[in-house]
Design an enzyme around this catalytic site. Structure first.
Site, PDB file in Angstrom:
ATOM      1  N   GLU A 172      23.082  -2.278  39.345  1.00 38.33           N
ATOM      2  CA  GLU A 172      22.885  -3.500  40.154  1.00 38.33           C
ATOM      3  C   GLU A 172      22.189  -3.180  41.470  1.00 38.33           C
ATOM      4  O   GLU A 172      22.536  -3.688  42.530  1.00 38.33           O
ATOM      5  CB  GLU A 172      24.221  -4.229  40.365  1.00 38.33           C
ATOM      6  CG  GLU A 172      24.673  -4.905  39.079  1.00 38.33           C
ATOM      7  CD  GLU A 172      25.942  -5.700  39.226  1.00 38.33           C
ATOM      8  OE1 GLU A 172      26.044  -6.487  40.181  1.00 38.33           O
ATOM      9  OE2 GLU A 172      26.841  -5.531  38.380  1.00 38.33           O
ATOM     10  N   GLY A 173      21.195  -2.304  41.376  1.00 32.93           N
ATOM     11  CA  GLY A 173      20.424  -1.893  42.547  1.00 32.93           C
ATOM     12  C   GLY A 173      20.974  -0.602  43.114  1.00 32.93           C
ATOM     13  O   GLY A 173      22.134  -0.547  43.534  1.00 32.93           O
TER      14      GLY A 173
END
Lengths: 274, 407
Positions: free
Chosen positions: B386-387
């Site tokens: 998620e990044g």
């Protein structure tokens, strides 16, 4: 059908400390929870309800100080429908005789005012008192049949009136399992092998928090003060103690069971035991 | 610390802790070792109503927001960050529907996600599109009322286990980032298959799959947020979901810390308890402080986000507009910076804390018979998915620069 479980709020540990001076259990400052054996009783009641369906209802009953109400709310979170609390200073110091009598009077009241109780489920024993008396004691007061050490409820049939029906249970004995059939209403005390208690649901927790729990003192139960608490308790606890650890002993070594047996017999002869 | 929790919030913590203690702890090593998906725990979470804590009551949820989700994920992650992911990854797959779903789409998918009857999943990553989601190669070609999906998605958490997938395809490759569109694809749709199951360093009880699309036809009713709006959907989703990863990291750090303290209390060297050495005490002090700082940041940010989110959800239930559009009407604030900060801080903290826990436990901390090394392996992913932490820093830096330009 109306199933009632009797529960107790006890210290949240098996490691109950004993006051070395007075010999009584130290309860102050201990985190409290539902007696672990009673969790199996609640779970079994809820499972019977799920199995039988219809308008089957599970009630929980406890006797204890005001904070014991938390145990009833927790029981509702775990699937029970209602809780009833026997509470009052006059009950303090009760032995298992006086406790089972008070619970009996509460069950009579519930049967009369709520709906007739068909089955009472208790845990095998508590983790603080360890007596295992309450289930059989209750059955004696109620004059209902009872089986302790139940590890399975095989079948239950009830006409839902608190009168009639049968239950088939498995009782764990040292030498095997007895399969017993009893008439309802009846009392059973369950052991931990009977099920795996569930974790409460969020909706259950909220229901537990909102539940209105009636609180009954001796007067509400129509009990004379001579029959409750310390006054109504014929038992005298002379001493509570933690058994001391036994050390020492001799280990009989050997390559085969026969050899070990021979050595053991020699040893016993040597000690003039045989 | 007292965080002023409601009865519902405290109950979420209590229930999650009981599931963790009684159900997850006894099986976590086996599930890690054998890389098994935790269906037995999914069942526990279903029965306990945990899957719906952040979903509106109109769909059978509790009606909480991101904070309620964070509390559950944190508590479950204290016992196993991999198993807790079955909940967090399902939420990640749910957020696109929650934020950009039409009333019909919400009615179609949210009830089963709220009850946990079906799990959700989210996948934007491709072999050549990782941090750079604009490089999406998988295509969706319009064909009447349908779209035809082709291509491959990789590293899908809850892959194969989930039934409802929020996925990103290019509907217009010529437009690049503006040509990406989000679709919900259900398991069992013809042409949608599962490729390689990944073997991983940590979070091994979570399934990670490659998804394959071979002329997979989905109806236009499965399109989320409008054609070409995919990156908006993804960004709004990440704003909401990053605190979830942060809470996973926080729970992992707390769990490792609890384990090392329990061990440290009984471990004696040089005639004394190892926690009595000042060098140990300084490590413990740093860890405890970092964990509490992470929790304070996470809780305050998610509580603030929820104030807007819950109002927007409520408004959307009345107006029928997207929750995301209602959010913009409100305080018109995006939470990118704060949610990135929370994820960055908690992920970095968890990696540091779990590494130090292994160090403090010494040799036993490195052994797989003992749970501490697993926490360290599980913590690593929180700095990546998620990044990555680097992408979070980009987001934070870029937002600050934009804020400066507006002054």
């Amino acid at each position: 059908m109306h199933i009632l479980t009797c529960i107790k709020q006890t210290p949240a540990t098996d490691n109950v400390q004993i006051d070395a001076v007075t010999g009584t259990l130290k309860r102050e400052g201990m985190a409290a929870a539902i007696n672990p054996f009673d969790e199996y009783a609640i779970e079994e009641a809820v499972r019977i309800k799920e199995r039988v369906g219809g308008d089957t209802k599970v009630s929980c009953l406890t006797m204890g100080p005001p904070q014991a109400e938390e145990a009833l709310r927790d029981a509702i979170a775990r699937g029970a429908d209602a809780g009833f609390h026997v509470c009052g200073r006059e009950f303090a110091g009760a032995d298992t005789w006086a406790t089972s009598y008070a619970l009996f009077k509460a069950i009579e009241k519930i049967s009369k005012e709520v709906s007739p109780v068909d089955l009472v489920i208790c845990g095998k024993q508590t983790n603080d008192g360890d007596t295992g008396h309450i289930g059989p004691g209750l059955a004696a007061w109620l004059t209902w049949p009872n089986v302790a050490y139940v590890r399975k409820v095989e079948d239950i049939k009830s006409n839902g009136t608190g009168q009639g029906g049968t239950i088939v249970v498995h009782r764990l004995m040292e030498d095997g399992i007895d399969v017993l059939e009893m008439d309802l209403p009846a009392v059973i005390a369950v052991i931990k092998e009977i099920n795996e208690p569930r974790v409460p649901s969020l909706k259950g927790k909220m229901a537990g928090k909102k539940a209105v729990i009636p609180r009954w003192d001796a007067a509400a139960l129509n009990i004379s003060l001579d029959h409750v608490g310390l006054k109504g308790s014929p038992t005298i606890v002379s001493k509570s103690f933690r058994p001391s650890m036994k050390t020492g002993g001799t280990r009989i070594e050997g390559n085969s069971p026969e050899e070990k047996a021979r050595k053991l017999v020699e040893k016993l002869k040597e000690l003039k035991v045989i | 610390m007292i965080y002023d929790l409601t009865d519902e919030q405290q109950s979420i913590i209590d229930i999650s802790r009981e599931i963790g203690e009684k159900k997850i702890k006894p099986i976590r090593m086996e599930y890690d070792e054998e890389e098994k998906f935790p269906w037995s725990i999914v069942e526990e979470l279903r029965k306990a109503d945990i899957f719906g804590v952040y979903i509106h009551p109109n769909y059978g949820g509790l009606g909480g927001g991101g904070f309620e989700l964070v509390l559950a994920v944190e508590e479950l992650s204290r016992f196993c960050g991999g198993i807790a992911l079955c909940l967090a990854a399902s939420a990640l797959g749910t957020f696109p529907i929650l934020l950009y779903g039409t009333p019909a789409q919400k009615k179609r998918w949210l009830p089963d996600l709220a009850s946990g009857k079906k799990l959700g999943a989210f996948c934007i990553t491709e072999p050549e599109a990782g941090s750079d989601a604009t490089a999406t190669k998988a295509t969706a070609k319009k064909d009447g009322d349908y779209y035809i999906l082709n291509g491959t998605k990789t590293f899908c958490s809850n892959g194969e286990a989930a039934e409802i997938y929020s996925l990103f395809f290019s509907t217009n490759p010529a437009r690049g980032a503006r040509g990406i569109t989000c679709f919900v694809v259900e398991k069992g749709t013809k042409g949608f298959g599962f490729g390689k199951k990944e073997t991983k360093m940590g979070i091994r009880a979570s399934s990670t799959y490659e998804l394959t699309f071979d002329n997979c036809r989905v109806h236009k009713d499965n399109l989320i947020g409008g054609e070409g709006k995919g990156l908006f959907v993804a960004q709004a989703t990440f704003d909401c979901s990053r605190p979830g990863v942060a809470s996973q990291a926080l729970g992992i750090a707390q769990g490792a810390f609890d384990e090392v303290l329990a061990y440290g209390r009984i471990r004696r060297q040089f005639g004394q308890n190892i926690l009595s050495f000042q060098s140990s005490q300084h490590m413990i002090a740093d860890m405890a402080t970092a964990i509490e700082a992470g929790r304070a940041l996470l809780y305050s940010v998610t509580k603030a986000m929820d104030k807007d989110l819950l109002a927007a959800v409520e408004a959307s239930e009345k107006s029928g507009a997207f929750v995301a559009d209602e959010l913009r009407k409100g305080s018109a604030k995006r939470w990118t910076k704060e949610s990135a900060m929370v994820k960055l801080y908690c992920a970095e903290m968890a990696m540091k804390v779990t590494t130090d826990c292994v160090q403090l436990a010494g040799g036993i901390g490195y052994m797989r018979d003992f749970p501490i090394e697993k926490y360290m392996r599980d913590a690593k992913i929180t700095q990546i998915y998620e990044g990555t932490s680097q992408i979070q820093r980009n987001e934070i830096g870029m937002t600050i620069t934009k804020e400066l330009a507006k002054k």
